[in-house]
Design a protein around this motif. Structure first.
Motif, PDB file in Angstrom:
ATOM      1  N   LEU A  11       4.141  18.682   4.454  1.00  0.00           N
ATOM      2  CA  LEU A  11       3.555  18.412   3.145  1.00  0.00           C
ATOM      3  C   LEU A  11       2.836  17.067   3.189  1.00  0.00           C
ATOM      4  O   LEU A  11       3.337  16.101   3.758  1.00  0.00           O
ATOM      5  CB  LEU A  11       4.638  18.378   2.074  1.00  0.00           C
ATOM      6  N   GLU A  12       1.675  17.028   2.580  1.00  0.00           N
ATOM      7  CA  GLU A  12       0.901  15.794   2.499  1.00  0.00           C
ATOM      8  C   GLU A  12       0.849  15.344   1.047  1.00  0.00           C
ATOM      9  O   GLU A  12       0.533  16.144   0.155  1.00  0.00           O
ATOM     10  CB  GLU A  12      -0.515  16.019   3.018  1.00  0.00           C
ATOM     11  N   LEU A  13       1.143  14.085   0.825  1.00  0.00           N
ATOM     12  CA  LEU A  13       1.111  13.525  -0.516  1.00  0.00           C
ATOM     13  C   LEU A  13      -0.324  13.240  -0.919  1.00  0.00           C
ATOM     14  O   LEU A  13      -1.024  12.478  -0.239  1.00  0.00           O
ATOM     15  CB  LEU A  13       1.946  12.244  -0.573  1.00  0.00           C
ATOM     16  N   GLY A  14      -0.760  13.859  -1.996  1.00  0.00           N
ATOM     17  CA  GLY A  14      -2.092  13.605  -2.519  1.00  0.00           C
ATOM     18  C   GLY A  14      -2.083  12.501  -3.557  1.00  0.00           C
ATOM     19  O   GLY A  14      -2.879  11.561  -3.494  1.00  0.00           O
ATOM     20  N   GLU A  15      -1.138  12.604  -4.490  1.00  0.00           N
ATOM     21  CA  GLU A  15      -1.058  11.608  -5.567  1.00  0.00           C
ATOM     22  C   GLU A  15       0.336  11.645  -6.166  1.00  0.00           C
ATOM     23  O   GLU A  15       0.932  12.710  -6.309  1.00  0.00           O
ATOM     24  CB  GLU A  15      -2.095  11.918  -6.647  1.00  0.00           C
ATOM     25  N   ALA A  16       0.814  10.482  -6.524  1.00  0.00           N
ATOM     26  CA  ALA A  16       2.070  10.373  -7.268  1.00  0.00           C
ATOM     27  C   ALA A  16       1.895   9.281  -8.304  1.00  0.00           C
ATOM     28  O   ALA A  16       1.390   8.203  -8.003  1.00  0.00           O
ATOM     29  CB  ALA A  16       3.232  10.047  -6.347  1.00  0.00           C
ATOM     30  N   ARG A  17       2.273   9.610  -9.507  1.00  0.00           N
ATOM     31  CA  ARG A  17       2.308   8.616 -10.575  1.00  0.00           C
ATOM     32  C   ARG A  17       3.454   9.021 -11.496  1.00  0.00           C
ATOM     33  O   ARG A  17       4.062  10.069 -11.303  1.00  0.00           O
ATOM     34  CB  ARG A  17       0.972   8.528 -11.309  1.00  0.00           C
ATOM     35  N   CYS A  53       2.985  14.660  -9.654  1.00  0.00           N
ATOM     36  CA  CYS A  53       2.879  14.676  -8.203  1.00  0.00           C
ATOM     37  C   CYS A  53       1.914  15.776  -7.782  1.00  0.00           C
ATOM     38  O   CYS A  53       1.906  16.869  -8.354  1.00  0.00           O
ATOM     39  CB  CYS A  53       4.250  14.934  -7.574  1.00  0.00           C
ATOM     40  N   ARG A  54       1.104  15.468  -6.760  1.00  0.00           N
ATOM     41  CA  ARG A  54       0.250  16.483  -6.134  1.00  0.00           C
ATOM     42  C   ARG A  54       0.479  16.428  -4.634  1.00  0.00           C
ATOM     43  O   ARG A  54       0.362  15.357  -4.020  1.00  0.00           O
ATOM     44  CB  ARG A  54      -1.224  16.260  -6.441  1.00  0.00           C
ATOM     45  N   THR A  80       9.769  20.429  -3.788  1.00  0.00           N
ATOM     46  CA  THR A  80       9.545  19.058  -3.333  1.00  0.00           C
ATOM     47  C   THR A  80       8.658  18.289  -4.313  1.00  0.00           C
ATOM     48  O   THR A  80       8.950  17.145  -4.664  1.00  0.00           O
ATOM     49  CB  THR A  80       8.930  19.049  -1.923  1.00  0.00           C
ATOM     50  N   ALA A  81       7.587  18.922  -4.785  1.00  0.00           N
ATOM     51  CA  ALA A  81       6.726  18.260  -5.779  1.00  0.00           C
ATOM     52  C   ALA A  81       7.503  17.981  -7.060  1.00  0.00           C
ATOM     53  O   ALA A  81       7.345  16.922  -7.686  1.00  0.00           O
ATOM     54  CB  ALA A  81       5.497  19.119  -6.065  1.00  0.00           C
ATOM     55  N   PHE A  82       8.347  18.911  -7.452  1.00  0.00           N
ATOM     56  CA  PHE A  82       9.227  18.739  -8.618  1.00  0.00           C
ATOM     57  C   PHE A  82      10.129  17.525  -8.408  1.00  0.00           C
ATOM     58  O   PHE A  82      10.255  16.665  -9.290  1.00  0.00           O
ATOM     59  CB  PHE A  82      10.024  20.031  -8.809  1.00  0.00           C
ATOM     60  N   ALA A  83      10.732  17.419  -7.217  1.00  0.00           N
ATOM     61  CA  ALA A  83      11.626  16.301  -6.926  1.00  0.00           C
ATOM     62  C   ALA A  83      10.893  14.967  -7.003  1.00  0.00           C
ATOM     63  O   ALA A  83      11.410  13.999  -7.571  1.00  0.00           O
ATOM     64  CB  ALA A  83      12.247  16.484  -5.542  1.00  0.00           C
TER      65      ALA A  83
END
Length: 144
Positions: free
Chosen positions: A31-37, A41-42, A69-72
């Motif tokens: 999984l690659e993190l695109g954005e988190a704020r 999460c994306r 994972t995005a939910f977490a």
């Protein structure tokens, strides 16, 4: 965006990076993190041959795991350790080998003890593959 919002987003990004670095299963998914704020999460997921089911389409467990994972990341983004209470998913279309999936988590409700998130999994063409809803319990434990 205010300085306070920017600070919260920087903190959320640090939490996301830390959670993903400590999660061997998400690393296996690549999984690659695109954005988190804060509250969002994306992630991105490239569908590999070892992620396919017997019909040659994306295994539903892989789609669920990416959404989980995005939910977490999203539910922990406020800095309080949160754990899943419930999660449901509706599969709407099949992912294919080579697809790059976009997994987006958006906070719908943030209360003292419970938070709720809606997630969308889409292909790079914008096809909606799945809808996921997660509810989390917010502990009193601080992250970072």
């Amino acid at each position: 965006m205010s300085a306070s919002d920017a600070s919260l987003d920087t903190h959320a990004q640090a939490i996301a990076t830390r959670l993903l670095a400590r999660d061997p299963f998400s690393q296996w998914l690549q999984l690659e993190l695109g954005e988190a704020r804060a509250g969002y999460c994306r992630l991105y997921l490239r569908v590999r041959p070892d992620m396919l089911n017997g019909f040659g389409t994306l295994h539903s467990g892989v789609a669920f795991a990416a959404a989980d994972t995005a939910f977490a990341v999203a539910c922990n983004s406020h800095g309080r350790q949160s754990v899943g209470l419930t999660a449901t998913i509706d599969y709407l279309a099949a992912g294919r080998l080579g697809d790059i999936l976009v997994v987006e988590a958006q906070e719908e409700s943030l209360q003292e003890k419970v938070s709720v998130y809606q997630l969308r999994l889409t292909s790079q063409q914008g096809t909606l593959l799945a809808l996921f809803k997660g509810t989390a319990y917010r502990t009193r434990h601080e992250i970072l």
